[in-house]
Write a protein that holds these residues in place. Sequence first.
Motif, PDB file in Angstrom:
ATOM      1  N   LEU A  15     -10.629 -18.333  30.429  1.00 52.64           N
ATOM      2  CA  LEU A  15      -9.800 -17.393  31.353  1.00 52.64           C
ATOM      3  C   LEU A  15      -9.536 -15.991  30.634  1.00 52.64           C
ATOM      4  O   LEU A  15      -9.009 -15.096  31.273  1.00 52.64           O
ATOM      5  CB  LEU A  15      -8.189 -18.407  31.405  1.00 52.64           C
ATOM      6  CG  LEU A  15      -8.332 -19.469  32.309  1.00 52.64           C
ATOM      7  CD1 LEU A  15      -6.957 -20.334  32.140  1.00 52.64           C
ATOM      8  CD2 LEU A  15      -8.526 -19.233  33.581  1.00 52.64           C
ATOM      9  N   GLY A  16      -9.432 -16.148  29.157  1.00 51.67           N
ATOM     10  CA  GLY A  16      -8.900 -14.760  28.629  1.00 51.67           C
ATOM     11  C   GLY A  16     -10.378 -14.116  28.038  1.00 51.67           C
ATOM     12  O   GLY A  16     -10.226 -13.253  27.123  1.00 51.67           O
ATOM     13  N   LEU A  17     -11.422 -14.540  28.231  1.00 48.48           N
ATOM     14  CA  LEU A  17     -12.605 -14.318  27.230  1.00 48.48           C
ATOM     15  C   LEU A  17     -12.944 -12.922  27.636  1.00 48.48           C
ATOM     16  O   LEU A  17     -13.395 -12.172  26.713  1.00 48.48           O
ATOM     17  CB  LEU A  17     -13.829 -15.097  27.489  1.00 48.48           C
ATOM     18  CG  LEU A  17     -14.719 -15.348  26.571  1.00 48.48           C
ATOM     19  CD1 LEU A  17     -14.176 -15.583  25.283  1.00 48.48           C
ATOM     20  CD2 LEU A  17     -15.871 -16.226  26.793  1.00 48.48           C
ATOM     21  N   LEU A  52      -4.552 -17.823  22.852  1.00 54.18           N
ATOM     22  CA  LEU A  52      -4.324 -19.076  22.678  1.00 54.18           C
ATOM     23  C   LEU A  52      -3.020 -19.701  22.496  1.00 54.18           C
ATOM     24  O   LEU A  52      -2.230 -19.156  22.042  1.00 54.18           O
ATOM     25  CB  LEU A  52      -5.222 -19.688  21.189  1.00 54.18           C
ATOM     26  CG  LEU A  52      -6.618 -18.930  21.025  1.00 54.18           C
ATOM     27  CD1 LEU A  52      -6.907 -19.208  19.477  1.00 54.18           C
ATOM     28  CD2 LEU A  52      -7.488 -19.895  21.901  1.00 54.18           C
ATOM     29  N   SER A  53      -3.010 -21.085  23.042  1.00 54.45           N
ATOM     30  CA  SER A  53      -2.034 -21.838  22.837  1.00 54.45           C
ATOM     31  C   SER A  53      -2.451 -23.264  22.768  1.00 54.45           C
ATOM     32  O   SER A  53      -3.791 -23.664  22.804  1.00 54.45           O
ATOM     33  CB  SER A  53      -1.027 -21.729  24.129  1.00 54.45           C
ATOM     34  OG  SER A  53       0.223 -22.418  23.855  1.00 54.45           O
ATOM     35  N   GLY A  54      -1.733 -24.325  23.192  1.00 54.34           N
ATOM     36  CA  GLY A  54      -2.108 -25.818  23.121  1.00 54.34           C
ATOM     37  C   GLY A  54      -1.989 -26.452  21.897  1.00 54.34           C
ATOM     38  O   GLY A  54      -1.995 -25.867  20.899  1.00 54.34           O
ATOM     39  N   PHE A  55      -1.930 -27.791  21.786  1.00 55.39           N
ATOM     40  CA  PHE A  55      -1.920 -28.661  20.757  1.00 55.39           C
ATOM     41  C   PHE A  55      -3.244 -28.604  19.972  1.00 55.39           C
ATOM     42  O   PHE A  55      -3.925 -29.789  20.121  1.00 55.39           O
ATOM     43  CB  PHE A  55      -1.368 -29.923  20.956  1.00 55.39           C
ATOM     44  CG  PHE A  55       0.049 -30.032  21.254  1.00 55.39           C
ATOM     45  CD1 PHE A  55       0.878 -29.709  20.148  1.00 55.39           C
ATOM     46  CD2 PHE A  55       0.677 -30.091  22.426  1.00 55.39           C
ATOM     47  CE1 PHE A  55       2.422 -29.771  20.657  1.00 55.39           C
ATOM     48  CE2 PHE A  55       1.963 -30.251  22.934  1.00 55.39           C
ATOM     49  CZ  PHE A  55       2.760 -30.074  21.977  1.00 55.39           C
ATOM     50  N   SER A  99      -5.833 -14.523  36.581  1.00 55.29           N
ATOM     51  CA  SER A  99      -6.824 -13.742  35.439  1.00 55.29           C
ATOM     52  C   SER A  99      -7.788 -12.852  35.958  1.00 55.29           C
ATOM     53  O   SER A  99      -8.063 -11.700  35.451  1.00 55.29           O
ATOM     54  CB  SER A  99      -7.092 -14.852  34.280  1.00 55.29           C
ATOM     55  OG  SER A  99      -8.109 -15.691  34.801  1.00 55.29           O
ATOM     56  N   VAL A 100      -8.574 -13.556  36.793  1.00 53.96           N
ATOM     57  CA  VAL A 100      -9.645 -12.707  37.348  1.00 53.96           C
ATOM     58  C   VAL A 100      -9.211 -11.502  37.930  1.00 53.96           C
ATOM     59  O   VAL A 100      -9.826 -10.422  38.157  1.00 53.96           O
ATOM     60  CB  VAL A 100     -10.521 -13.677  38.434  1.00 53.96           C
ATOM     61  CG1 VAL A 100     -11.479 -12.603  39.086  1.00 53.96           C
ATOM     62  CG2 VAL A 100     -11.191 -14.716  37.633  1.00 53.96           C
ATOM     63  N   SER A 103      -4.514 -13.758  28.839  1.00 59.19           N
ATOM     64  CA  SER A 103      -4.254 -14.840  30.004  1.00 59.19           C
ATOM     65  C   SER A 103      -4.564 -15.922  28.715  1.00 59.19           C
ATOM     66  O   SER A 103      -5.379 -16.191  27.670  1.00 59.19           O
ATOM     67  CB  SER A 103      -5.638 -14.885  30.739  1.00 59.19           C
ATOM     68  OG  SER A 103      -5.397 -13.812  31.522  1.00 59.19           O
ATOM     69  N   TRP A 104      -3.820 -17.159  29.056  1.00 62.05           N
ATOM     70  CA  TRP A 104      -3.474 -17.985  28.247  1.00 62.05           C
ATOM     71  C   TRP A 104      -4.450 -19.050  28.198  1.00 62.05           C
ATOM     72  O   TRP A 104      -5.168 -19.505  29.314  1.00 62.05           O
ATOM     73  CB  TRP A 104      -2.272 -19.087  28.691  1.00 62.05           C
ATOM     74  CG  TRP A 104      -0.994 -18.324  28.544  1.00 62.05           C
ATOM     75  CD1 TRP A 104      -0.501 -17.755  29.484  1.00 62.05           C
ATOM     76  CD2 TRP A 104      -0.068 -18.243  27.695  1.00 62.05           C
ATOM     77  NE1 TRP A 104       0.825 -17.243  29.147  1.00 62.05           N
ATOM     78  CE2 TRP A 104       1.216 -17.640  27.961  1.00 62.05           C
ATOM     79  CE3 TRP A 104      -0.026 -18.978  26.263  1.00 62.05           C
ATOM     80  CZ2 TRP A 104       2.124 -17.258  27.192  1.00 62.05           C
ATOM     81  CZ3 TRP A 104       1.181 -18.690  25.409  1.00 62.05           C
ATOM     82  CH2 TRP A 104       2.312 -17.981  25.677  1.00 62.05           C
TER      83      TRP A 104
END
Length: 699
Positions: A564-566, A572-575, A531-532, A545-546
């Motif tokens: 990572l995506g800021l 966004l993802s994840g539970f 991502s960087v 970036s996830w």
Amino acid sequence: MRPVVLSYGGIEIEIAVEGDKPPSLTKMTVPGVSAVFDGPPVPLVEVLSPSYGHAQPHLRMSGTVVGSRLRYVSHRPSGHGYVLELADPDSGLEVSLRLISLATATLSATTTVRNGGTERQVVSALTSVNVPVTGRIAEVRTDAETIDVLDARGDWTGENRWHRRPARELLADLRLPDGVQPKSAHRWVSTGTWSTADILPVGALAATEAPWALAWQIEHNGGWRAELAELAGTGGGRGGLQLSLSGPTDVDHGWLCVLPPGAEFTSVPVTIAVGTDVWSSVAALTTYRRAARRAHPDNARPTLIYNDYMNTLNGDPTTAALLPLVEQAGAVGAEVFCIDAGWYDDSSGWWDGVGEWRPSTTRFPGGLDEVLQAIRDAGMTPGLWLEPEVVGVRSPVADSLPPEAFFRRAGVRVREAGRYHLDLRHPAARAHLDGVVDRLVTRHGVGFFKLDYNINPGPGTDQDADSVGAGLLAHNRAHLDWLDSVLDRHPGLIIENCGSGAMRMDFAMLSRLQLQSTTDQEDPSRYAPISVAAPMTVLPEQAGSWAYPNSEMDDEETAYVLSLGLLGRLYLSGFLDRLRDGQRRLVRQAVSTYKDIRDSIPQRLPTWPSGLPGWNDPWLSLALRGPDDTLVTVFRRPGAGPQIALHLPQFAGGHIDIEVIFPTALVRWDTAWDPESATLWVVADGSGLAARTFRLAAR
């Protein structure tokens, strides 16, 4: 004959057009730097034909007989630049070199070759542009000993791995007799339809002893070739370096085209950007990418997307699994909810059965529209994953479309990993995909597509083509035209470019689509260098970036993945429904912070205060410079020492205000600013995954 001087958009070039030599670039001036190319002349265009070959035996792009015989005819202004007309009287081939400048310090090029003679001609390689890269800069001479090469490797889950090496490591110092060309060169070649699967079509050359750097990119979604070659010297000296940029070639990609009298062929677009150092040349390339993008509402305000795939449902969506995620994604402020792979799947063998793209009935007992409506009710736009270019061998579409609608070799349909590949030159293939997209948009209200691409069918198709590579190139161009037509019909539709992560992360695609997923990397520690480094190739606002927090992470790890995506596209993802309250607060703060800064991201330019990231570097940083402040995210990975030094020359000699904008409630990281060396020291206790994003402004 006096040189041709062309000036447009902040760049000026001089082209020598002597009557007995091919036109060659002799000088380039951009704000802050001027380069004089006074070595052996480098023809602006190289044309390889099996009828004429090379002047000396080798496999380089340079030194073609036709290229050496091209002569200046005329030039004229043409939309943001100029067109140079060249001709080879012996073969009858005529060349139009189009040079345009859409942003300061950048030059884009395409070459059109026409057969102006009475006999058919065959072309087996054609450069889009061919330029010298060494000479005199600010009275300092540059050559292979004083040039560094920056390039990047790609792979599935290992994208954007940049390296910087001396050119002399890539090109042996042969010291050949005067006028004898080396037989080899350093080549970057990508084959098939994954344009960034191994090598990225982006790079840079930087002088180590002079204020000079040149960044380049090839803007093609198929096979391409770039080449750095050393020129033959004279008088015992070295001849300097040249850079050749092109699309597919015969030797690399099985490409050639036959030109009957009056026929023509146009190369793929390429762009170079010049600056006083690597970061300024990349900044110029970034500005060009913004100017060359297709207009879209998402360009100025990047949409915040939640996707159910990464480290979450992993291609197994159901109504029961999706509804809690929809509720939580809406609650934290997502604006699009994308249902990823699997929504069409009624069986366990969906991989080789795809192609109709109709909703599963077993996964969604109340119908897919029930979930799509829940997404709308939560204040978000529904999105779906789609892999449009493939048809599984078991799909009914494989039999309903004519054989000519698929890639074929020697009359046999190309099969790869249980799938066939649509040939978008064929009207039936295109009509099928238009029907799929229009049905999902108009009937189901889909406003976002994640377009994936998970096979590489090889060199291409020889159906209705002069060569297998020519068939692939024509399909590549038809694919781009199809994407344009989709967005023409649905101008508000947001489309993500995904190709097995980022295996087709080229500017031909990125100039049309709104965002690029940066990887499928599931390990957050290994995600950071991807991502960087992404803004070297992708606009920050396009780099999705996830951010996939999970309940097993501590607060520092949660802040790390959200970071990572800021400074790009927070994806966004994840539970989210399983997170602790403290983690949910961090997610909401990351979303709030992103929404506060996202309008400014499309005006900011990337730089790397601690250098381009290495794959195993323990400290990493990315900065986005704006007119009033600079945003910097710093990542710490296992093995890091207690501090990192950030070089920030924009603030040299003055004092700065330092503010942490995310996360604000975790342990404070100490900072110390040295105005004389323009170095910001960031100090942090601990050794695990952690990140901080700072806003820096001159006091």
